[in-house]
Design a protein around this motif. Structure first.
Motif, PDB file in Angstrom:
ATOM      1  N   ASP A   1       0.792  -1.147   0.196  1.00 13.12           N
ATOM      2  CA  ASP A   1      -0.126  -0.013  -0.055  1.00 13.12           C
ATOM      3  C   ASP A   1       0.944   1.233  -0.016  1.00 13.12           C
ATOM      4  O   ASP A   1       2.073   1.163   0.311  1.00 13.12           O
ATOM      5  CB  ASP A   1      -0.844   0.118   1.357  1.00 13.12           C
ATOM      6  CG  ASP A   1      -2.155   0.830   1.149  1.00 13.12           C
ATOM      7  OD1 ASP A   1      -2.264   1.717   0.100  1.00 13.12           O
ATOM      8  OD2 ASP A   1      -2.938   0.641   1.936  1.00 13.12           O
ATOM      9  N   ASP A   2       0.339   2.314  -0.403  1.00 16.01           N
ATOM     10  CA  ASP A   2       0.872   3.689  -0.370  1.00 16.01           C
ATOM     11  C   ASP A   2       2.420   3.592  -0.867  1.00 16.01           C
ATOM     12  O   ASP A   2       3.363   4.184  -0.659  1.00 16.01           O
ATOM     13  CB  ASP A   2       1.138   4.119   1.045  1.00 16.01           C
ATOM     14  CG  ASP A   2      -0.487   4.109   1.687  1.00 16.01           C
ATOM     15  OD1 ASP A   2      -1.248   4.338   1.023  1.00 16.01           O
ATOM     16  OD2 ASP A   2      -0.272   4.464   3.051  1.00 16.01           O
TER      17      ASP A   2
ATOM     18  N   ASP B   1       0.726   5.226  -4.315  1.00 18.26           N
ATOM     19  CA  ASP B   1       0.158   6.157  -3.414  1.00 18.26           C
ATOM     20  C   ASP B   1      -0.902   7.357  -4.010  1.00 18.26           C
ATOM     21  O   ASP B   1      -0.432   7.806  -4.884  1.00 18.26           O
ATOM     22  CB  ASP B   1       1.211   6.826  -2.555  1.00 18.26           C
ATOM     23  CG  ASP B   1       0.739   7.367  -1.418  1.00 18.26           C
ATOM     24  OD1 ASP B   1       0.048   7.095  -0.546  1.00 18.26           O
ATOM     25  OD2 ASP B   1       0.790   8.750  -1.410  1.00 18.26           O
TER      26      ASP B   1
ATOM     27  N   GLU C   1      -4.628   4.431  -6.434  1.00 24.75           N
ATOM     28  CA  GLU C   1      -5.719   5.165  -5.720  1.00 24.75           C
ATOM     29  C   GLU C   1      -5.706   6.398  -5.519  1.00 24.75           C
ATOM     30  O   GLU C   1      -4.782   7.074  -5.702  1.00 24.75           O
ATOM     31  CB  GLU C   1      -5.631   4.406  -4.144  1.00 24.75           C
ATOM     32  CG  GLU C   1      -4.292   4.623  -3.335  1.00 24.75           C
ATOM     33  CD  GLU C   1      -4.384   3.904  -1.801  1.00 24.75           C
ATOM     34  OE1 GLU C   1      -5.133   3.315  -1.905  1.00 24.75           O
ATOM     35  OE2 GLU C   1      -3.597   4.417  -1.231  1.00 24.75           O
TER      36      GLU C   1
HETATM   37 MG    MG Z   1      -3.248   3.871   0.403  1.00 23.38          MG
END
Ligand code: MG
Ligand code: C2E
Ligand code: MG
Length: 406
Positions: free
Chosen positions: A307-308, A330, A364
Protein backbone atom coordinates in the motif's frame (compact mmCIF):
# COMPACT_ATOMS: atom_id res chain seq x y z
CA UNK A 1 -27.29 27.78 0.03
CA UNK A 2 -25.92 28.12 -3.48
CA UNK A 3 -23.47 25.43 -4.53
CA UNK A 4 -20.53 27.83 -4.92
CA UNK A 5 -19.36 29.49 -1.74
CA UNK A 6 -16.17 31.49 -1.26
CA UNK A 7 -14.64 31.97 2.17
CA UNK A 8 -12.04 34.72 2.43
CA UNK A 9 -9.41 35.06 5.12
CA UNK A 10 -7.53 38.34 4.88
CA UNK A 11 -6.40 40.72 7.59
CA UNK A 12 -7.17 43.69 5.36
CA UNK A 13 -10.97 44.24 5.30
CA UNK A 14 -10.74 46.28 2.12
CA UNK A 15 -9.11 43.48 0.21
CA UNK A 16 -11.71 41.11 1.63
CA UNK A 17 -14.45 43.39 0.27
CA UNK A 18 -12.82 43.69 -3.12
CA UNK A 19 -12.58 39.94 -3.46
CA UNK A 20 -16.22 39.61 -2.35
CA UNK A 21 -17.26 42.11 -4.97
CA UNK A 22 -15.46 40.20 -7.73
CA UNK A 23 -16.85 36.88 -6.48
CA UNK A 24 -20.42 38.22 -6.59
CA UNK A 25 -19.87 39.13 -10.21
CA UNK A 26 -19.28 35.48 -11.03
CA UNK A 27 -22.19 34.29 -8.82
CA UNK A 28 -20.24 33.06 -5.86
CA UNK A 29 -21.76 33.63 -2.49
CA UNK A 30 -19.00 34.90 -0.21
CA UNK A 31 -18.04 35.66 3.38
CA UNK A 32 -14.88 37.53 4.37
CA UNK A 33 -13.28 37.31 7.77
CA UNK A 34 -10.09 38.61 9.38
CA UNK A 35 -10.05 36.05 12.19
CA UNK A 36 -8.53 32.57 11.74
CA UNK A 37 -10.84 31.22 14.44
CA UNK A 38 -13.93 32.49 12.67
CA UNK A 39 -12.48 31.18 9.42
CA UNK A 40 -12.22 27.63 10.76
CA UNK A 41 -15.67 27.82 12.30
CA UNK A 42 -17.15 28.85 8.93
CA UNK A 43 -15.14 26.15 7.21
CA UNK A 44 -17.04 23.56 9.21
CA UNK A 45 -20.45 25.24 9.41
CA UNK A 46 -20.67 26.85 5.99
CA UNK A 47 -18.72 24.31 3.91
CA UNK A 48 -17.17 26.65 1.34
CA UNK A 49 -16.33 25.29 -2.11
CA UNK A 50 -13.67 28.01 -2.57
CA UNK A 51 -11.20 29.67 -0.25
CA UNK A 52 -9.11 32.82 -0.72
CA UNK A 53 -6.30 32.88 1.78
CA UNK A 54 -3.88 35.65 2.68
CA UNK A 55 -0.46 34.18 3.30
CA UNK A 56 0.78 36.81 5.71
CA UNK A 57 -1.41 37.82 8.63
CA UNK A 58 -0.66 39.10 12.10
CA UNK A 59 -2.30 36.42 14.31
CA UNK A 60 -1.52 33.28 12.39
CA UNK A 61 0.53 32.84 9.30
CA UNK A 62 -0.99 31.45 6.17
CA UNK A 63 1.37 28.48 6.20
CA UNK A 64 -0.13 27.36 9.51
CA UNK A 65 -3.61 27.79 8.06
CA UNK A 66 -2.55 25.68 5.08
CA UNK A 67 -1.23 22.93 7.37
CA UNK A 68 -4.49 22.95 9.31
CA UNK A 69 -6.54 22.80 6.09
CA UNK A 70 -4.46 19.84 4.93
CA UNK A 71 -4.94 18.10 8.25
CA UNK A 72 -8.69 18.52 7.87
CA UNK A 73 -8.44 17.13 4.34
CA UNK A 74 -10.07 20.25 2.99
CA UNK A 75 -11.29 19.74 -0.58
CA UNK A 76 -12.21 23.34 -1.39
CA UNK A 77 -10.53 25.12 -4.30
CA UNK A 78 -7.95 27.42 -2.79
CA UNK A 79 -6.47 30.68 -4.00
CA UNK A 80 -3.47 31.97 -2.11
CA UNK A 81 -3.00 35.72 -2.04
CA UNK A 82 -0.29 37.92 -0.63
CA UNK A 83 1.97 40.88 -0.98
CA UNK A 84 5.13 38.80 -0.60
CA UNK A 85 7.37 38.10 -3.55
CA UNK A 86 6.07 35.78 -6.21
CA UNK A 87 8.76 33.12 -5.60
CA UNK A 88 7.68 32.76 -1.98
CA UNK A 89 4.07 32.66 -3.08
CA UNK A 90 4.85 29.97 -5.65
CA UNK A 91 6.70 27.89 -3.09
CA UNK A 92 3.76 28.23 -0.69
CA UNK A 93 1.42 27.16 -3.48
CA UNK A 94 3.52 24.09 -4.26
CA UNK A 95 3.81 23.18 -0.60
CA UNK A 96 0.05 23.44 -0.18
CA UNK A 97 -0.52 21.29 -3.25
CA UNK A 98 1.89 18.71 -1.88
CA UNK A 99 -0.20 18.67 1.28
CA UNK A 100 -3.01 17.41 -0.94
CA UNK A 101 -4.90 20.71 -1.14
CA UNK A 102 -6.56 21.86 -4.35
CA UNK A 103 -4.73 25.03 -5.24
CA UNK A 104 -6.28 26.80 -8.19
CA UNK A 105 -3.92 29.74 -8.16
CA UNK A 106 -1.62 32.13 -6.40
CA UNK A 107 -2.27 35.83 -6.67
CA UNK A 108 0.25 38.45 -5.76
CA UNK A 109 -1.20 41.71 -4.49
CA UNK A 110 -2.13 44.06 -5.97
CA UNK A 111 -4.00 41.78 -8.32
CA UNK A 112 -6.19 42.55 -11.27
CA UNK A 113 -9.88 41.71 -10.90
CA UNK A 114 -9.84 39.83 -14.18
CA UNK A 115 -7.10 37.41 -13.02
CA UNK A 116 -9.10 36.60 -9.91
CA UNK A 117 -12.28 36.27 -11.94
CA UNK A 118 -10.58 33.78 -14.26
CA UNK A 119 -9.39 31.71 -11.33
CA UNK A 120 -12.83 31.65 -9.75
CA UNK A 121 -14.53 30.52 -12.93
CA UNK A 122 -11.96 28.27 -14.56
CA UNK A 123 -12.28 25.37 -12.13
CA UNK A 124 -13.48 22.29 -13.93
CA UNK A 125 -14.91 20.45 -10.94
CA UNK A 126 -16.31 22.02 -7.85
CA UNK A 127 -16.32 19.84 -4.78
CA UNK A 128 -17.58 20.96 -1.42
CA UNK A 129 -15.04 21.15 1.36
CA UNK A 130 -14.73 17.77 3.02
CA UNK A 131 -13.17 17.90 6.40
CA UNK A 132 -13.68 16.61 9.84
CA UNK A 133 -15.62 18.85 12.17
CA UNK A 134 -13.08 20.56 14.40
CA UNK A 135 -14.19 18.58 17.44
CA UNK A 136 -13.22 15.40 15.64
CA UNK A 137 -9.80 16.44 14.47
CA UNK A 138 -8.96 16.97 18.13
CA UNK A 139 -10.63 13.72 19.15
CA UNK A 140 -8.46 11.57 21.39
CA UNK A 141 -9.60 8.08 22.30
CA UNK A 142 -8.98 6.46 25.64
CA UNK A 143 -7.98 2.81 25.92
CA UNK A 144 -11.19 1.64 27.69
CA UNK A 145 -13.29 3.56 25.20
CA UNK A 146 -11.62 1.91 22.22
CA UNK A 147 -11.72 -1.49 23.91
CA UNK A 148 -15.44 -1.03 24.34
CA UNK A 149 -15.80 0.05 20.73
CA UNK A 150 -14.07 -3.11 19.54
CA UNK A 151 -16.08 -5.35 21.86
CA UNK A 152 -19.45 -3.70 21.24
CA UNK A 153 -19.37 -3.44 17.50
CA UNK A 154 -18.96 0.31 17.30
CA UNK A 155 -16.43 -0.26 14.52
CA UNK A 156 -18.23 -0.10 11.20
CA UNK A 157 -16.90 -0.73 7.71
CA UNK A 158 -17.10 1.34 4.56
CA UNK A 159 -16.28 -0.28 1.22
CA UNK A 160 -14.66 1.49 -1.70
CA UNK A 161 -14.90 -0.10 -5.15
CA UNK A 162 -11.91 -0.81 -7.38
CA UNK A 163 -12.39 -1.08 -11.12
CA UNK A 164 -10.38 -2.28 -14.09
CA UNK A 165 -8.92 0.75 -15.87
CA UNK A 166 -9.30 -0.77 -19.32
CA UNK A 167 -12.90 -1.98 -19.09
CA UNK A 168 -14.41 -0.11 -16.15
CA UNK A 169 -15.53 -3.47 -14.74
CA UNK A 170 -15.83 -3.88 -10.99
CA UNK A 171 -12.78 -5.67 -9.65
CA UNK A 172 -13.22 -5.54 -5.90
CA UNK A 173 -13.53 -3.43 -2.76
CA UNK A 174 -11.26 -2.06 -0.08
CA UNK A 175 -12.67 -2.34 3.44
CA UNK A 176 -12.05 0.86 5.42
CA UNK A 177 -12.83 1.01 9.12
CA UNK A 178 -14.71 3.84 10.87
CA UNK A 179 -15.66 4.24 14.49
CA UNK A 180 -19.33 5.01 15.07
CA UNK A 181 -18.82 6.78 18.37
CA UNK A 182 -21.92 7.17 20.60
CA UNK A 183 -21.07 10.84 21.32
CA UNK A 184 -18.84 11.99 18.48
CA UNK A 185 -20.42 10.23 15.51
CA UNK A 186 -18.32 8.78 12.71
CA UNK A 187 -14.57 8.96 13.39
CA UNK A 188 -12.05 8.32 10.60
CA UNK A 189 -9.31 5.67 10.95
CA UNK A 190 -6.38 8.10 11.07
CA UNK A 191 -7.81 9.27 14.40
CA UNK A 192 -7.81 5.89 16.11
CA UNK A 193 -5.91 3.18 14.17
CA UNK A 194 -2.46 4.53 15.18
CA UNK A 195 -3.76 4.78 18.77
CA UNK A 196 -4.87 1.14 18.64
CA UNK A 197 -1.43 0.18 17.33
CA UNK A 198 0.34 2.03 20.13
CA UNK A 199 -1.82 0.54 22.86
CA UNK A 200 -1.90 -3.13 22.01
CA UNK A 201 -5.45 -3.06 20.64
CA UNK A 202 -4.68 -3.58 16.98
CA UNK A 203 -5.07 -7.33 16.94
CA UNK A 204 -8.63 -7.01 18.29
CA UNK A 205 -9.33 -4.26 15.78
CA UNK A 206 -8.04 -6.36 12.88
CA UNK A 207 -10.17 -9.32 13.97
CA UNK A 208 -13.26 -7.12 14.23
CA UNK A 209 -12.57 -5.63 10.80
CA UNK A 210 -12.00 -9.00 9.19
CA UNK A 211 -15.05 -10.59 10.71
CA UNK A 212 -17.36 -7.75 9.77
CA UNK A 213 -16.09 -7.27 6.26
CA UNK A 214 -16.12 -10.97 5.45
CA UNK A 215 -19.66 -11.24 6.75
CA UNK A 216 -20.64 -8.36 4.48
CA UNK A 217 -18.73 -9.87 1.58
CA UNK A 218 -20.62 -13.17 1.92
CA UNK A 219 -23.98 -11.45 1.94
CA UNK A 220 -22.90 -9.23 -0.92
CA UNK A 221 -22.08 -12.27 -3.00
CA UNK A 222 -25.56 -13.62 -2.34
CA UNK A 223 -27.09 -10.23 -3.10
CA UNK A 224 -25.22 -10.23 -6.37
CA UNK A 225 -27.08 -13.35 -7.39
CA UNK A 226 -30.24 -11.35 -6.97
CA UNK A 227 -28.64 -8.70 -9.20
CA UNK A 228 -27.73 -11.30 -11.78
CA UNK A 229 -31.17 -12.80 -11.84
CA UNK A 230 -32.42 -9.32 -12.61
CA UNK A 231 -29.94 -9.42 -15.43
CA UNK A 232 -28.54 -5.93 -14.96
CA UNK A 233 -25.28 -6.35 -13.05
CA UNK A 234 -22.91 -8.29 -15.23
CA UNK A 235 -20.05 -8.98 -12.83
CA UNK A 236 -18.01 -12.14 -12.46
CA UNK A 237 -18.44 -12.86 -8.77
CA UNK A 238 -15.60 -15.32 -8.16
CA UNK A 239 -13.11 -12.76 -9.46
CA UNK A 240 -14.25 -10.00 -7.08
CA UNK A 241 -11.71 -9.27 -4.36
CA UNK A 242 -11.93 -7.79 -0.88
CA UNK A 243 -8.93 -5.79 0.33
CA UNK A 244 -8.23 -5.47 4.04
CA UNK A 245 -5.59 -3.22 5.59
CA UNK A 246 -3.12 -4.85 7.95
CA UNK A 247 -1.21 -2.83 10.49
CA UNK A 248 2.58 -3.04 10.72
CA UNK A 249 2.20 -4.40 14.24
CA UNK A 250 0.23 -7.36 12.96
CA UNK A 251 3.22 -8.52 10.93
CA UNK A 252 4.70 -9.72 14.23
CA UNK A 253 1.78 -11.96 15.14
CA UNK A 254 2.96 -15.34 14.00
CA UNK A 255 -0.43 -17.01 14.26
CA UNK A 256 -2.13 -14.32 12.18
CA UNK A 257 -2.15 -16.35 8.97
CA UNK A 258 -3.92 -19.27 10.64
CA UNK A 259 -6.39 -16.99 12.37
CA UNK A 260 -7.27 -15.19 9.13
CA UNK A 261 -7.63 -18.47 7.24
CA UNK A 262 -9.97 -19.79 9.94
CA UNK A 263 -12.26 -16.77 9.69
CA UNK A 264 -12.42 -17.25 5.92
CA UNK A 265 -13.28 -20.88 6.35
CA UNK A 266 -16.10 -20.04 8.80
CA UNK A 267 -17.60 -17.50 6.45
CA UNK A 268 -17.07 -19.65 3.36
CA UNK A 269 -14.84 -17.14 1.57
CA UNK A 270 -12.10 -18.30 -0.79
CA UNK A 271 -8.82 -16.90 0.57
CA UNK A 272 -7.78 -16.09 -3.00
CA UNK A 273 -10.45 -13.39 -3.07
CA UNK A 274 -8.93 -11.64 -0.04
CA UNK A 275 -6.08 -9.14 -0.45
CA UNK A 276 -4.16 -7.94 2.58
CA UNK A 277 -2.72 -4.46 2.17
CA UNK A 278 0.39 -3.55 4.11
CA UNK A 279 2.14 -0.23 3.84
CA UNK A 280 5.49 -0.03 2.18
CA UNK A 281 7.27 1.19 5.30
CA UNK A 282 5.73 -1.40 7.59
CA UNK A 283 6.59 -4.22 5.22
CA UNK A 284 10.18 -3.09 5.01
CA UNK A 285 10.69 -2.39 8.72
CA UNK A 286 11.76 -5.88 9.51
CA UNK A 287 12.13 -7.75 6.24
CA UNK A 288 12.91 -11.09 7.91
CA UNK A 289 9.79 -11.20 10.08
CA UNK A 290 7.72 -9.76 7.25
CA UNK A 291 8.98 -12.37 4.83
CA UNK A 292 7.98 -15.10 7.22
CA UNK A 293 4.46 -13.88 7.87
CA UNK A 294 3.78 -12.67 4.36
CA UNK A 295 4.88 -16.00 2.94
CA UNK A 296 2.52 -17.83 5.29
CA UNK A 297 -0.36 -15.64 4.21
CA UNK A 298 0.46 -16.35 0.57
CA UNK A 299 0.64 -20.05 1.25
CA UNK A 300 -2.89 -19.91 2.67
CA UNK A 301 -3.98 -18.46 -0.68
CA UNK A 302 -4.32 -14.77 0.35
CA UNK A 303 -3.14 -12.04 -1.99
CA UNK A 304 -0.84 -9.33 -0.75
CA UNK A 305 -0.68 -5.71 -1.72
CA UNK A 306 1.96 -3.14 -0.95
CA UNK A 307 0.00 0.00 0.00
CA UNK A 308 1.00 3.67 -0.39
CA UNK A 309 3.82 2.69 -2.71
CA UNK A 310 6.24 5.46 -3.55
CA UNK A 311 6.14 7.19 -0.17
CA UNK A 312 8.28 4.89 1.98
CA UNK A 313 11.88 3.90 1.81
CA UNK A 314 11.76 0.68 -0.06
CA UNK A 315 14.55 -1.05 -1.77
CA UNK A 316 13.91 -2.81 -4.99
CA UNK A 317 15.51 -5.96 -3.61
CA UNK A 318 13.06 -6.13 -0.73
CA UNK A 319 10.15 -5.56 -3.04
CA UNK A 320 11.31 -8.48 -5.15
CA UNK A 321 12.01 -10.64 -2.07
CA UNK A 322 8.63 -10.17 -0.44
CA UNK A 323 5.78 -12.14 -2.00
CA UNK A 324 3.46 -9.32 -3.05
CA UNK A 325 0.84 -9.75 -5.73
CA UNK A 326 -0.17 -6.10 -6.08
CA UNK A 327 1.32 -2.61 -5.84
CA UNK A 328 -0.87 0.31 -4.85
CA UNK A 329 0.43 3.62 -6.12
CA UNK A 330 0.12 6.17 -3.32
CA UNK A 331 -2.74 8.59 -3.77
CA UNK A 332 -0.45 11.60 -3.34
CA UNK A 333 0.86 10.96 -6.87
CA UNK A 334 -2.49 10.05 -8.37
CA UNK A 335 -4.52 12.91 -6.94
CA UNK A 336 -2.39 15.55 -8.63
CA UNK A 337 -1.37 13.55 -11.70
CA UNK A 338 -3.00 16.05 -14.03
CA UNK A 339 -1.13 19.02 -12.55
CA UNK A 340 2.26 17.45 -11.96
CA UNK A 341 4.57 16.02 -14.57
CA UNK A 342 6.70 14.53 -11.76
CA UNK A 343 3.70 12.63 -10.43
CA UNK A 344 2.91 11.27 -13.88
CA UNK A 345 6.51 10.11 -14.23
CA UNK A 346 6.38 8.36 -10.85
CA UNK A 347 3.09 6.66 -11.78
CA UNK A 348 4.32 5.37 -15.10
CA UNK A 349 7.57 4.09 -13.55
CA UNK A 350 5.61 2.20 -10.89
CA UNK A 351 3.30 0.74 -13.54
CA UNK A 352 6.36 -0.42 -15.51
CA UNK A 353 7.95 -1.85 -12.39
CA UNK A 354 4.77 -3.73 -11.50
CA UNK A 355 4.40 -5.09 -14.99
CA UNK A 356 7.96 -6.33 -15.14
CA UNK A 357 7.56 -8.05 -11.77
CA UNK A 358 4.24 -9.57 -12.80
CA UNK A 359 2.28 -7.63 -10.17
CA UNK A 360 -1.11 -5.99 -10.53
CA UNK A 361 -0.93 -2.23 -10.19
CA UNK A 362 -3.74 -0.26 -8.56
CA UNK A 363 -3.81 3.53 -8.54
CA UNK A 364 -5.70 4.96 -5.58
CA UNK A 365 -6.93 8.53 -5.27
CA UNK A 366 -8.37 8.79 -8.81
CA UNK A 367 -10.40 11.98 -8.60
CA UNK A 368 -11.22 12.77 -12.23
CA UNK A 369 -11.80 11.22 -15.63
CA UNK A 370 -8.59 12.62 -17.15
CA UNK A 371 -6.51 10.78 -14.56
CA UNK A 372 -8.39 7.57 -15.25
CA UNK A 373 -7.71 7.98 -18.94
CA UNK A 374 -4.02 8.64 -18.26
CA UNK A 375 -3.83 5.47 -16.14
CA UNK A 376 -5.45 3.46 -18.90
CA UNK A 377 -2.90 4.74 -21.41
CA UNK A 378 -0.09 3.79 -19.03
CA UNK A 379 -1.41 0.24 -18.78
CA UNK A 380 -2.29 0.53 -15.09
CA UNK A 381 -4.52 -2.42 -14.14
CA UNK A 382 -6.89 -1.08 -11.51
CA UNK A 383 -8.21 2.22 -10.24
CA UNK A 384 -9.82 3.36 -7.01
CA UNK A 385 -10.89 6.84 -6.00
CA UNK A 386 -13.63 9.40 -5.49
CA UNK A 387 -14.15 9.70 -9.26
CA UNK A 388 -15.24 6.06 -9.33
CA UNK A 389 -16.91 5.97 -5.93
CA UNK A 390 -16.37 7.13 -2.39
CA UNK A 391 -16.19 4.57 0.39
CA UNK A 392 -19.81 3.47 1.00
CA UNK A 393 -21.72 1.58 3.65
CA UNK A 394 -22.30 -2.05 2.75
CA UNK A 395 -26.05 -1.58 2.32
CA UNK A 396 -25.52 0.95 -0.48
CA UNK A 397 -23.19 -1.13 -2.62
CA UNK A 398 -25.76 -3.19 -4.51
CA UNK A 399 -27.63 -0.04 -5.47
CA UNK A 400 -24.35 1.48 -6.72
CA UNK A 401 -23.65 -1.56 -8.89
CA UNK A 402 -27.15 -1.58 -10.33
CA UNK A 403 -26.90 2.12 -11.00
CA UNK A 404 -23.64 1.73 -12.91
CA UNK A 405 -24.82 -1.14 -15.03
CA UNK A 406 -28.22 0.36 -15.75
MG1 MG B 1 -3.05 3.82 0.40
P1 C2E C 1 -5.29 3.50 2.75
O1 C2E C 1 -5.31 2.04 3.00
O2 C2E C 1 -4.24 4.02 1.86
O3 C2E C 1 -6.76 3.83 2.21
C1 C2E C 1 -7.05 4.78 1.24
C2 C2E C 1 -7.56 6.06 1.85
O4 C2E C 1 -7.71 7.00 0.81
C3 C2E C 1 -8.93 5.94 2.50
O5 C2E C 1 -8.98 6.86 3.59
C4 C2E C 1 -9.86 6.39 1.37
O6 C2E C 1 -11.10 6.87 1.82
C5 C2E C 1 -9.02 7.49 0.77
N1 C2E C 1 -9.35 7.74 -0.64
C6 C2E C 1 -9.79 6.87 -1.57
N2 C2E C 1 -9.97 7.45 -2.75
C7 C2E C 1 -9.64 8.74 -2.60
C8 C2E C 1 -9.62 9.88 -3.48
O7 C2E C 1 -9.96 9.81 -4.65
N3 C2E C 1 -9.21 11.05 -2.95
C9 C2E C 1 -8.83 11.17 -1.64
N4 C2E C 1 -8.45 12.35 -1.20
N5 C2E C 1 -8.83 10.12 -0.78
C10 C2E C 1 -9.23 8.93 -1.25
P2 C2E C 1 -9.51 6.44 5.03
O8 C2E C 1 -10.72 5.57 4.93
O9 C2E C 1 -9.59 7.69 5.84
O10 C2E C 1 -8.34 5.53 5.59
C11 C2E C 1 -7.10 6.07 5.93
C12 C2E C 1 -6.10 5.00 6.27
O11 C2E C 1 -6.45 4.33 7.49
C13 C2E C 1 -5.99 3.89 5.24
O12 C2E C 1 -5.20 4.32 4.16
C14 C2E C 1 -5.36 2.79 6.06
O13 C2E C 1 -3.96 2.96 6.13
C15 C2E C 1 -5.96 3.02 7.43
N6 C2E C 1 -7.06 2.06 7.64
C16 C2E C 1 -8.33 2.10 7.20
N7 C2E C 1 -9.03 1.02 7.57
C17 C2E C 1 -8.17 0.23 8.27
C18 C2E C 1 -8.28 -1.05 8.92
O14 C2E C 1 -9.33 -1.71 8.90
N8 C2E C 1 -7.16 -1.53 9.54
C19 C2E C 1 -5.96 -0.84 9.54
N9 C2E C 1 -4.91 -1.40 10.18
N10 C2E C 1 -5.82 0.35 8.93
C20 C2E C 1 -6.90 0.89 8.30
MG1 MG D 1 -5.19 0.46 1.89
Amino acid sequence: MTDRRLLILDDDPQIGQTIQFIAEGVSLESIATQEPEEFFRLLTDWQPTHIALDLVMPQMDGVEVIAELAQRQCKAQIIITSGVGSRILDAAGRSAAEHGLNIIGVLSKPFSPSTLRTMLTSTETIKPAVHLPSALSRFKATIPELEEAIANQQLVMAYQPKIECATGKLSGFEALVRWDHPQHGIIMPDNFVPFAEENGLISGLTDAVLEQSLRWFTSFQRDREVGLSLGNAAVDMSAITLSINLSARSLHETELADRMARVCQHTGIDTRQVIFEVTETSAMEDPVISLDLLTRLRMKGFNLSIDDFGTGFSSMIQLVRLPFSEIKVDKSFVMNAMESKESRTVISSIVDLGQSLGLKVTAEGVENSNTLEFLMEQGCDLAQGYHIARPMWGENIVAWIKDRSA
